[in-house]
Design an enzyme around this catalytic site. Structure first.
Site, PDB file in Angstrom:
ATOM      1  CD1 TRP A 147      -3.145   1.112   1.026  1.00  0.00           C
ATOM      2  CD2 TRP A 147      -2.157   2.205   1.608  1.00  0.00           C
ATOM      3  NE1 TRP A 147      -4.120   2.282   0.709  1.00  0.00           N
ATOM      4  CE2 TRP A 147      -3.139   2.770   1.553  1.00  0.00           C
ATOM      5  CE3 TRP A 147      -0.842   3.078   2.266  1.00  0.00           C
ATOM      6  CZ2 TRP A 147      -3.419   4.041   2.276  1.00  0.00           C
ATOM      7  CZ3 TRP A 147      -1.293   4.167   3.237  1.00  0.00           C
ATOM      8  CH2 TRP A 147      -2.272   4.682   2.239  1.00  0.00           C
ATOM      9  CG  ASP A 148       3.667   1.884   3.215  1.00  0.00           C
ATOM     10  OD1 ASP A 148       2.925   0.449   3.173  1.00  0.00           O
ATOM     11  OD2 ASP A 148       4.126   2.912   3.686  1.00  0.00           O
TER      12      ASP A 148
END
Length: 637
Positions: A209-210
């Site tokens: 996600w990052d």
């Protein structure tokens, strides 16, 4: 991403519901993603509050514990902390959302205009928190991230952490064209506007996600700040096969496809690119082969085995129709074998005309337009057929490889290859063959496992995968395997149906191999000096590897890819002259494609079906389905 119904903030146990934070006062929302952090969460929350009080007004921030389906005391501790300080909120999920999913869920409900998150182990020195918030709150950046790989940082990175981290970041910079040095540092912030713009686009719910957030922010032209931080690892870092390879690796490929490939795919471009690749592959062969030698091999070919090969391959098509009938019957629809054989002919002809296997979707269109079979059923039946094709090829290849291992045939193969390929030692080839044989045994065992899963009410997939990893990517990887198993399950309702479809699949691919063997025997120079067993082994592997090469949707019908793989195997295993092997590969593929095209054209005329109309129709259906999913999201979205 909207949250699932069973994931919702909850009031502290045995306490009145909390009063929501005053959105007019809260400027900064700090989210702490937490999964089984009972040993550290209290100290982390208190340190975070104290640090924020050092540069913000006491009522200008909130701290949200994004507790992601914990099974330890983390929820109880988070509830108590929320009762003690009304600036602390406990965001709870009854099931694992994944790190990214928990962050999005909390950010959706946060009150601040500046959204911050960092790892609860506080590996990044908290003196950088004011700078992180300032990048968004004062300097006007859209996204900000700490970096352990910029000059000026002080990061204690053991090799077991540093080497994988550098490799991952290099891969992201190269493949996804990011300008940042560190994508996975758990110390980031973004504005409310940036989150609103990005969170629907970010698909990963876990550790990637990052990275996806940062890459998509750059692609959209948002201002991204990266600054050095002091960082000290906490705890032990272990290589996790599920997370690091199947999870993060597959997400890099997925994001690359979505950002760099998919937007550029049009029919004109795909047809043109496929044609160029096909021509380039064939022209490249002339660098290593003498065209006159190839033509000479064609002139010496015996037409009788070629005619026999054509007839054998033609026999396989009614079997394809029979298999497709059995699959559809298990899904509740019964049709004539003749019609379904024609539908298969048309879809395979589409795959020869259009790259990226666009013809696959044509079959769903044909059975819908001519027999009223719903599109979901058409696509499900196609998926089941593809699964059985892959199962059959893998099982047959694995069985042959296992046979080589049991009978010590690996030594004979090693001798043949080392004698046919200069510079390759027999010992090296023998080791490679034994390793491949071992992989074949594992492949067959895996297939048996998938079949057992499909035939059982017990979910073996998640049980086995969970033994290798406790990471949140377990659900993701398990769901991929389960989707594959679902293709088997669609026609494995009874043992008889499974055996019937599986048996016909073996017959279809056995005839495919027999076609290639007959073509190979048409060239005297190809089979001289080989026993019947050698011919069968060489032909089998040539066809198997050639068909696996065609799985890559780079050129229409895999033209060029099939010939290259077929030639390499026949030369390496059989010691056949390269020009002869290539001529055999071209003729084998030509026979199969000619039968396919003739059958496809006849079927299109009989059913009054246009390939271009079918492709347009299926593309339009995909767009409509995508719009519907956006307008009417499901509960699980």
């Amino acid at each position: 991403m909207t949250s699932p119904d069973d994931a919702s903030p909850r009031a502290p146990a045995n306490a009145d519901p909390q009063t929501p934070a005053d959105t007019d006062r809260v400027r900064v929302s700090v989210v702490l993603p937490a999964y089984n952090e009972e040993e550290s969460i209290e100290a982390t929350v208190r340190t975070t509050v104290e640090t924020l009080e050092g540069f913000l007004a006491a009522d200008a921030f909130e701290v949200i514990v994004a507790e992601d389906g914990c099974d330890d005391r983390t929820p109880e501790i988070a509830d108590r902390l929320a009762r003690e300080d009304d600036r602390v909120t406990h965001s709870h999920s009854d099931r694992r959302l994944g790190r990214g999913g928990a962050l999005e869920f909390a950010f959706d409900r946060a009150a601040g205009d500046t959204l911050v998150y960092f790892d609860t182990d506080l590996a990044t020195d908290m003196r950088h928190l004011e700078e992180l918030v300032g990048k968004i709150d004062r300097e006007g950046y859209d996204v900000a991230t700490g970096s352990r790989w910029m000059p000026g940082d002080e990061a204690d990175r053991p090799a077991k952490r540093g080497v994988p981290s550098r490799g991952f970041n290099l891969l992201v910079r190269t493949v996804l064209r990011s300008t940042l040095r560190d994508h996975q540092c758990g110390f980031k912030a973004l504005s409310r506007e940036a989150f609103d713009e990005l969170h629907d686009a970010v698909e990963d719910d876990h550790w990637f996600w990052d990275t996806e957030l940062l890459v998509r922010a750059q692609r959209r032209g948002l201002r991204v700040a990266e600054f050095p931080v002091d960082w000290e690892p906490k705890g032990d870092s272990k290589v996790d096969l599920v997370r690091d390879v199947f999870g993060m690796g597959s997400q890099i490929v997925r994001l690359w496809w979505q950002l760099s490939v998919s937007p550029r795919i049009t029919r004109t471009r795909t047809v043109a690119a496929g044609a160029v690749l096909t021509i380039a592959a064939l022209v490249l062969m002339t660098v290593y082969l003498d065209p006159s030698a190839v033509l000479g091999a064609f002139r010496e070919a015996d037409p009788v085995p070629v005619v026999a090969a054509t007839l054998v391959y033609l026999v396989s098509w009614p079997l394809r129709g029979l298999r497709y009938r059995d699959i559809l019957e298990e899904l509740g629809y019964r049709e004539r074998v003749g019609f379904l054989t024609g539908a298969v002919f048309i879809s395979q002809t589409g795959n020869l005309v259009f790259p990226a296997r666009a013809g696959d979707a044509v079959r769903a269109y044909v059975v819908k337009a001519r027999r009223g079979i719903p599109y979901p059923t058409g696509f499900a039946s196609l998926a089941a057929e593809r699964v059985f094709d892959l199962l059959t090829i893998t099982a047959m290849a694995g069985a042959v490889l296992a046979g080589l291992l049991v009978t010590d045939g690996a030594g004979a193969v090693a001798t043949a290859v080392s004698g046919n390929v200069p510079g390759v030692s027999e010992a090296a080839v023998s080791t490679a063959v034994r390793v491949a044989a071992g992989v074949g045994v594992v492949a067959v065992a895996s297939l048996l496992f998938i079949v057992a899963t499909a035939r059982s009410d017990t979910n073996y997939v998640r049980t086995i995968v969970s033994r290798f990893s406790e990471d949140s990517y377990v659900d993701y990887v398990a769901s991929v395997i389960e989707e594959f198993a679902a293709g088997v399950q669609a026609v494995a309702g009874t043992r008889a149906s499974f055996v019937r479809v599986g048996g016909v699949s073996v017959a279809v691919w056995a005839l495919d191999v027999a076609t290639a063997l007959l073509v190979l025997t048409a060239f005297p120079a190809a089979t001289d000096g080989m026993t019947l067993t050698q011919i069968v082994v060489v032909g089998f592997f040539a066809v198997s590897v050639g068909n696996l090469a065609k799985v890559l949707p780079l050129s229409p019908g895999g033209i060029g890819l099939y010939e290259a793989a077929f030639t390499a195997l026949v030369v390496g295993l059989g010691g056949v002259p390269a020009a002869v092997a290539f001529a055999a590969a071209v003729l084998d593929h030509a026979v199969k494609n000619a039968v396919t095209v003739v059958g496809g054209v006849v079927s299109m005329v009989a059913f009054n079906v246009s390939l271009t109309d079918a492709v347009d129709e299926t593309a339009q259906l995909d767009e409509e389905a995508e719009r519907e999913s956006e307008e009417f999201p499901t509960d699980d979205d």
